[in-house]
Write a protein that holds these residues in place. Structure first.
Motif, PDB file in Angstrom:
ATOM      1  N   ARG A 385      51.714 -33.935 -84.188  1.00  0.00           N
ATOM      2  CA  ARG A 385      52.890 -33.204 -83.705  1.00  0.00           C
ATOM      3  C   ARG A 385      52.505 -32.076 -82.752  1.00  0.00           C
ATOM      4  O   ARG A 385      53.204 -31.824 -81.766  1.00  0.00           O
ATOM      5  CB  ARG A 385      53.690 -32.651 -84.885  1.00  0.00           C
ATOM      6  N   ILE A 386      51.409 -31.385 -83.035  1.00  0.00           N
ATOM      7  CA  ILE A 386      51.027 -30.258 -82.180  1.00  0.00           C
ATOM      8  C   ILE A 386      50.167 -30.681 -81.002  1.00  0.00           C
ATOM      9  O   ILE A 386      50.019 -29.930 -80.031  1.00  0.00           O
ATOM     10  CB  ILE A 386      50.270 -29.184 -82.978  1.00  0.00           C
ATOM     11  N   LYS A 387      49.589 -31.880 -81.063  1.00  0.00           N
ATOM     12  CA  LYS A 387      48.657 -32.321 -80.030  1.00  0.00           C
ATOM     13  C   LYS A 387      49.211 -32.220 -78.616  1.00  0.00           C
ATOM     14  O   LYS A 387      48.540 -31.679 -77.730  1.00  0.00           O
ATOM     15  CB  LYS A 387      48.210 -33.760 -80.341  1.00  0.00           C
ATOM     16  N   PRO A 388      50.440 -32.693 -78.327  1.00  0.00           N
ATOM     17  CA  PRO A 388      50.949 -32.590 -76.950  1.00  0.00           C
ATOM     18  C   PRO A 388      51.149 -31.148 -76.488  1.00  0.00           C
ATOM     19  O   PRO A 388      51.171 -30.876 -75.287  1.00  0.00           O
ATOM     20  CB  PRO A 388      52.288 -33.339 -77.007  1.00  0.00           C
ATOM     21  N   GLN A 389      51.311 -30.224 -77.433  1.00  0.00           N
ATOM     22  CA  GLN A 389      51.569 -28.834 -77.078  1.00  0.00           C
ATOM     23  C   GLN A 389      50.296 -28.041 -76.823  1.00  0.00           C
ATOM     24  O   GLN A 389      50.347 -26.954 -76.247  1.00  0.00           O
ATOM     25  CB  GLN A 389      52.352 -28.160 -78.211  1.00  0.00           C
ATOM     26  N   ARG A 390      49.162 -28.574 -77.251  1.00  0.00           N
ATOM     27  CA  ARG A 390      47.912 -27.822 -77.134  1.00  0.00           C
ATOM     28  C   ARG A 390      47.494 -27.684 -75.671  1.00  0.00           C
ATOM     29  O   ARG A 390      47.494 -28.644 -74.913  1.00  0.00           O
ATOM     30  CB  ARG A 390      46.784 -28.492 -77.917  1.00  0.00           C
ATOM     31  N   ARG A 391      47.118 -26.489 -75.314  1.00  0.00           N
ATOM     32  CA  ARG A 391      46.619 -26.222 -73.968  1.00  0.00           C
ATOM     33  C   ARG A 391      45.345 -27.009 -73.702  1.00  0.00           C
ATOM     34  O   ARG A 391      45.125 -27.512 -72.607  1.00  0.00           O
ATOM     35  CB  ARG A 391      46.366 -24.710 -73.843  1.00  0.00           C
ATOM     36  N   ALA A 392      44.503 -27.153 -74.733  1.00  0.00           N
ATOM     37  CA  ALA A 392      43.250 -27.892 -74.577  1.00  0.00           C
ATOM     38  C   ALA A 392      43.499 -29.369 -74.320  1.00  0.00           C
ATOM     39  O   ALA A 392      42.658 -30.049 -73.725  1.00  0.00           O
ATOM     40  CB  ALA A 392      42.380 -27.723 -75.829  1.00  0.00           C
ATOM     41  N   THR A 393      44.631 -29.894 -74.759  1.00  0.00           N
ATOM     42  CA  THR A 393      44.964 -31.296 -74.524  1.00  0.00           C
ATOM     43  C   THR A 393      45.357 -31.532 -73.073  1.00  0.00           C
ATOM     44  O   THR A 393      45.025 -32.567 -72.487  1.00  0.00           O
ATOM     45  CB  THR A 393      46.117 -31.740 -75.445  1.00  0.00           C
TER      46      THR A 393
END
Length: 577
Positions: A385-393
């Protein structure tokens, strides 16, 4: 009219090609020194170009200087006082500690008490533990082993009786270290048809076999018995049971893969490999086939290891996609991780388990090392759920091979679930490795890492520095200048200066000694393994061999390594002035 259409098409193609070339150049400059000097800003019409998006062009203001993790770490301090990572000297108060004795005198007093068997058994046991964690190896090298190619990995066996070094020349050298202060050369094994370098090596739990890899999908398995001079066995990890991967398998996993990391399971029956393309392979040695190959990450898996030294079930993997994931080998059918650790903002270069099924250590290209607790792992559903929101992603990653990391690029990931963050070393040029210190020789008190600046950094668990071993200083100019002016450094530059990059280090399990494995030489075109022991600051001793002994890969004394100058050396230096 057709001619106008053709010209328009050609013009569009030309403009598109120019735009692509410009973006490639900008990507190249992203982490280069030139890019850092000029700090170009993108055109207004490129602000929304997510494919380009270099970090240095987006930055508008200086980041908060207080954004770095607190040192000393509160969580790390609790660990130091918990008894899980050594004894707290403040809690071991004796009559001598109440006196104004310095650290060295207290250590000497404890050595005397051990030799005289002063105190009861409980006091003696505690005294030995505190004594062990006080003996941190020093910069002065006991022995310098020279190799003609850089060393990529070097480790002691769990019992300390064996050491191996894996080199860029596709050879692994083995040594008998049952007496850690008097090594004996064992044997050398080769990886046939290797590509570029050996990437990793691992000993079986019983020390009878050594598995080692190159940038291919094959693992070589060699017996460590010095009397067994046969060729190593070759294991094809792309074999899923029918001798070769099927077309369906190749399409599913985007073709063949290369191995970056290899580890034995605690029972010695399986190998686990981290590979290119984001996959993890679990291989059964007896049946000679891969049991699982899962696409667990979005980018290369640079490191794998098992959580528990006695169990093959819980597995960790660290990737260039900035994540550290947890897997249960009993339920890999759906390729779903049991959980994830988030906190690094650049790719991981190495991971190491404490072997207790709980604590894990990782090195990252964001120039930080992190300690994790399995009890704090993020559930896979939450991570997705948080993966798309991560800046590192979303961002392009730093190219650690050529650039110099800009500290202004560092930020705290808001989802960071690490326990302690360690900083100060340089994770550049290659996949620098980190480790927990062993329980026998250090009372599990420290963590340590190699570094691109030629040092081994040692930290307390609260992230405060405990010691530094300067391998560059210990090895500088310890072999003659290259005989031929055609010899080139690792980055294809003329090797006019001695340079050292410590890629790996290994703390002996029962002696106060660290071996640093490095790219070390003029232009880092050669390699060294150096032994560093606790010596109470002594510059020399009466033992044989003398401290600082320079030997070749077979531990033979070579007068060439002591040549301070020669006509050939002087001519070479003059040629590059």
């Amino acid at each position: 009219m057709p001619y106008i259409t053709i010209l328009q098409i050609l013009l569009l193609i030309s403009q598109f090609a120019v735009a692509r070339t410009r973006r490639r150049v900008l990507r190249l400059l992203q982490n280069s020194e030139i890019g850092r000097i000029f700090r170009f800003a993108p055109d207004d019409d490129e602000d929304e170009d997510l494919d380009w998006n270099p970090r240095w062009a987006r930055r508008r203001q200086k980041p908060d200087p207080n954004r770095f993790p607190k040192v000393p770490s509160d969580a790390g301090t609790e660990l130091m006082n918990s008894g899980l990572f050594g004894a707290n000297p403040a809690q071991v108060v004796t009559s001598r500690d109440k006196m104004s004795l310095g650290k060295k005198k207290k250590l000497a007093w404890r050595i005397m008490e051990r030799e005289l068997a002063v105190g009861n058994s409980a006091t003696e046991k505690l005294n030995n533990r505190v004594l062990a964690q006080g003996m941190i190896p020093s910069t002065q090298a006991d022995m310098i082993i020279h190799y003609d190619e850089p060393v990529y990995s070097g480790q002691f066996s769990d019992d300390g009786n064996f050491f191996f070094s894996a080199n860029k020349d596709y050879h692994v050298r083995m040594y008998d270290t049952s007496n850690p202060y008097k090594w004996r050369y064992y044997k050398t094994v080769e990886y046939p048809f290797g590509q570029w370098t050996l990437t990793d090596a691992t000993l079986s739990p019983d020390n009878k076999y050594l598995a080692y890899t190159s940038i291919t999908s094959q693992v070589c398995l060699a017996p460590t018995d010095p009397n067994d001079m046969g060729d190593p066995y070759t294991l094809e990890l792309a074999d899923m049971g029918n001798g070769r991967p099927t077309l369906t398998q190749r399409m599913r996993f985007r073709g063949p893969f290369n191995i970056w990391s290899i580890r034995y399971s605690g029972d010695g029956q399986r190998l686990v490999a981290g590979t290119s393309g984001g996959s993890i392979v679990v291989y059964d040695i007896e049946s000679r086939r891969s049991l699982h190959r899962i696409l667990g990450h979005d980018e290369d898996v640079n490191a794998v290891c098992f959580a528990d030294s006695s169990s093959p079930h819980i597995l960790y993997s660290g990737s260039d996609d900035t994540t550290l994931k947890v897997w249960d080998t009993r339920s890999l059918g759906d390729s779903r991780a049991a959980g994830a650790f988030v906190g690094h903002i650049e790719g991981l270069t190495y991971i190491d388990s404490k072997g207790d099924g709980r604590y894990i250590l990782s090195n990252g290209k964001d120039q930080s090392m992190k300690l994790w607790d399995l009890r704090m792992v993020m559930q896979s559903g939450d991570f997705e759920r948080i993966k798309p929101q991560r800046r590192a992603t979303r961002e392009h990653h730093f190219d650690y091979r050529w650039g110099t990391y800009d500290e202004d690029d560092w930020y705290q990931d808001p989802h960071d679930n690490s326990l302690v963050t360690f900083r100060g070393h340089k994770v550049l040029r290659t996949l620098i490795r980190c480790h927990f210190s062993p329980p026998g020789s250090t009372n599990s008190r420290y963590v340590y890492s190699g570094s691109e600046d030629g040092k081994v950094f040692i930290w307390n668990m609260d992230a405060t520095p405990a010691g530094v071993i300067d391998v560059f200083e210990a090895t500088k100019n310890s072999r003659p200048f290259p005989a031929s002016n055609m010899d080139m450094g690792w980055d294809n530059t003329t090797p006019t200066q001695w340079r050292t990059c410590v890629r790996d280090a290994s703390w002996h399990p029962s002696a106060p000694m660290i071996v640093a494995s490095a790219w070390s030489g003029y232009g880092m075109s050669t390699g060294t393994c150096t032994t560093h022991s606790w010596n109470d600051g002594a510059k020399d001793d009466d033992a044989e061999p003398k401290m600082g002994a320079r030997v070749n890969e077979k531990l033979e004394h070579d007068p060439e390594f002591y040549a301070r100058s020669s006509n050939r050396y002087m001519r070479s230096r003059m040629r590059y002035r």
